[in-house]
Design a protein around this motif. Structure first.
Motif, mmCIF file in Angstrom:
data_model
loop_
_atom_site.group_PDB
_atom_site.id
_atom_site.type_symbol
_atom_site.label_atom_id
_atom_site.label_comp_id
_atom_site.label_asym_id
_atom_site.label_seq_id
_atom_site.Cartn_x
_atom_site.Cartn_y
_atom_site.Cartn_z
ATOM 1 N N GLU A 249 0.838 -1.202 0.000
ATOM 2 C CA GLU A 249 0.000 0.000 0.000
ATOM 3 C C GLU A 249 0.873 1.252 0.000
ATOM 4 O O GLU A 249 0.546 2.260 -0.647
ATOM 5 N N ALA A 250 2.000 1.189 0.720
ATOM 6 C CA ALA A 250 2.922 2.328 0.745
ATOM 7 C C ALA A 250 3.549 2.533 -0.641
ATOM 8 O O ALA A 250 3.767 3.673 -1.070
ATOM 9 N N GLN A 251 3.816 1.437 -1.343
ATOM 10 C CA GLN A 251 4.390 1.549 -2.679
ATOM 11 C C GLN A 251 3.434 2.249 -3.638
ATOM 12 O O GLN A 251 3.867 2.966 -4.548
ATOM 13 N N LEU A 252 2.141 2.025 -3.463
ATOM 14 C CA LEU A 252 1.163 2.630 -4.369
ATOM 15 C C LEU A 252 1.182 4.156 -4.295
ATOM 16 O O LEU A 252 0.733 4.833 -5.226
ATOM 17 N N LYS A 253 1.722 4.701 -3.195
ATOM 18 C CA LYS A 253 1.747 6.147 -3.006
ATOM 19 C C LYS A 253 3.015 6.785 -3.575
ATOM 20 O O LYS A 253 3.152 8.014 -3.555
ATOM 21 N N LEU A 254 3.942 5.958 -4.058
ATOM 22 C CA LEU A 254 5.186 6.483 -4.609
ATOM 23 C C LEU A 254 4.973 6.996 -6.026
ATOM 24 O O LEU A 254 4.016 6.637 -6.697
ATOM 25 N N GLN A 255 5.894 7.817 -6.483
ATOM 26 C CA GLN A 255 5.784 8.392 -7.815
ATOM 27 C C GLN A 255 6.172 7.408 -8.915
ATOM 28 O O GLN A 255 5.738 7.535 -10.061
ATOM 29 N N SER A 256 7.013 6.444 -8.573
ATOM 30 C CA SER A 256 7.503 5.485 -9.562
ATOM 31 C C SER A 256 6.385 4.552 -10.037
ATOM 32 O O SER A 256 5.734 3.881 -9.235
ATOM 33 N N ARG A 257 6.171 4.511 -11.325
ATOM 34 C CA ARG A 257 5.146 3.610 -11.874
ATOM 35 C C ARG A 257 5.548 2.150 -11.680
ATOM 36 O O ARG A 257 4.689 1.280 -11.513
ATOM 37 N N GLN A 258 6.854 1.885 -11.712
ATOM 38 C CA GLN A 258 7.313 0.520 -11.463
ATOM 39 C C GLN A 258 6.956 0.080 -10.044
ATOM 40 O O GLN A 258 6.495 -1.051 -9.824
ATOM 41 N N GLN A 259 7.163 0.968 -9.086
ATOM 42 C CA GLN A 259 6.824 0.648 -7.696
ATOM 43 C C GLN A 259 5.322 0.456 -7.534
ATOM 44 O O GLN A 259 4.865 -0.434 -6.811
#
Length: 460
Positions: A249-259
């Motif tokens: 869920e934290a990754q979904l908030k990152l700017q990286s589309r890969q993340q």
């Protein structure tokens, strides 16, 4: 390796194994001398373990702990660890030490492997196994000198550079490993602990980096998807799943589309493990939609390594082949599996999924023909024999079922169990004269192997 494969914490995950072996093989191929004077065939695998660690075994077997895969922030950092381990094998450090000892050197080596696996219970458990019984012999035989470690650093650096990776990743990740394992000294065997690095050695690597041209490498999506799989599979307890879901869920908030794509992919895998098939499908669709596929470069180019299409296709098939799916999905799943196999013919996991789709659709004769051809091409895969046995069982062919199971057990190192399966096959009502002749010949061969193994254990 037979013992490692039987351990419950051996990560027998097709996607992770394929990625590590493609990744590691590219490192080996980029450096002409990587196979050493013995021409070693490398095999890379993962072990479920929360400690940052990697270790090498004689014969080119290189393992990484799941926590190390998760901790690596980019492929250059992962390459730094694998290259270091390849360096140990290339320079034959293990073989040199064993060669100086008596023939029973593999006995303490086996204890060392057990200690490495025991480290998942905590450093105290690993040290306990290490110090117990064969501890002194292990140290004498496998406690690499500082010169050997520096040599592995040097060769690993050259491998990274030749493969087109950012060599600064070696310093970044080795510092992280050093920080995580500072309770251990430089005298700790590198396979048992987590490659503690002295400041002197890190300084040496930095000096090498200054002399090398700057190189920035773009990671492929597949790297992030593999990290997501490792995070899910590392700890499958209730709390482990909660922690993994929070990380995704934290990754979904990152700017990286890969993340973001990896976050959705991880949540899809979590949902599949909980048998929430509809949610798994929805999350996978979001992962695919997050990032448009790119055509690809291969590992050795130093550019993007994968658009993740094979891993997306494999997870989609896992969802559709999962228990609880409606039977009406059968023809659609078979078509999707066939397309995936044609698109990714070298993927061993997808090949087996294609066979599973045929079995699920009742195409048993076609499945047998496909699996027999696969077995002919890939003789060392016990999973193929397991699927072949399952297909024969569905056809009611008991003799062939138990013969296939016997071969699976042989490849897994369970030779006595294989002999038992051949005995069952002989007693089956559908055994033909040809089957009986085959069983007798194979049983004599395996029985002799069992006697030799018992004799060796008695002598030790």
């Amino acid at each position: 390796m037979r013992d490692v494969r039987r351990d419950r914490d051996f990560l027998d995950d097709d996607a992770i194994l394929e990625y590590l072996n493609n990744f590691g093989s590219a490192l080996v191929a980029a450096y002409p001398g990587a196979r050493g004077e013995t021409g070693a065939d490398f095999y890379f695998f993962a072990v479920r373990d929360p400690m940052l660690n990697a270790f090498a075994l004689p014969g080119g077997f290189i393992a990484v702990h799941s926590a190390l895969v998760i901790a690596a922030q980019n492929e250059s950092e992962l390459a730094s660890v694998l290259s270091h381990e390849i360096g140990h094998v290339t320079q034959r450090h293990i073989a040199r030490m064993i060669g100086q000892q008596k023939q029973d050197a593999l006995m303490p080596l086996a204890a060392l492997i057990l200690a490495a696996l025991a480290s998942k219970a905590g450093p105290d458990a690993a040290v306990g196994v290490f110090m117990g019984g064969q501890g002194l012999a292990i140290q004498r035989q496998l406690n690499f000198s500082r010169d050997a470690e520096r040599e592995a650093d040097r060769v690993g650096f050259q491998i990274m550079d030749a493969a087109g990776f950012d060599t600064s990743g070696m310093v970044a990740f080795f510092q992280r490993m050093q920080s995580a394992t500072k309770v251990y000294s430089d005298l700790t065997p590198p396979w048992l602990m987590s490659h503690p690095l002295s400041s002197e050695r890190i300084t040496d690597i930095r000096a090498r980096i200054r002399e090398a041209p700057f190189r920035q490498r773009v990671d492929g999506l597949e790297f992030h998807l593999v990290r997501a799989r490792a995070r899910v599979l590392q700890d499958e307890s209730a709390q482990g799943r909660i922690d993994a879901a929070a990380a995704f869920e934290a990754q979904l908030k990152l700017q990286s589309r890969q993340q973001q794509a990896a976050g959705h992919y991880g949540l899809a895998l979590l949902a599949l493990r909980k048998a929430e098939l509809a949610t798994a499908g929805e999350r996978l669709a979001k992962a695919r939609a997050t990032m448009k596929p790119t055509t690809g470069a291969v590992f050795s180019t130093g550019q993007s390594t994968s658009d993740g299409a094979a891993m997306f296709a494999s997870l989609s098939l896992d969802i559709k082949l999962a228990p609880g799916q409606p039977a009406t999905l059968g023809s659609q799943t078979l078509k999707e599996a066939e397309q995936a196999y044609q698109q990714f013919p070298l993927s061993r996991g997808i090949a087996r999924q294609y066979a599973q789709a045929m079995i699920a659709s009742g195409m048993l004769e076609q499945a047998v023909a496909f699996l027999r051809e696969e077995v002919r091409l890939y003789r060392e895969e016990p999973k193929l024999y397991d699927l072949l046995a399952k297909t024969y069982a569905a056809q009611g062919k008991q003799t062939l079922q138990h013969i296939a199971l016997a071969e699976s057990y042989v490849l897994s190192g369970a030779v006595p169990a294989a002999v038992d399966q051949l005995g069952i096959a002989r007693k089956a009502s559908d055994a033909s004269f040809y089957d009986l002749a085959l069983i007798d010949a194979r049983e004599r061969e395996l029985s002799e192997r069992v006697r030799e193994e018992k004799k060796e254990k008695k002598e030790k």
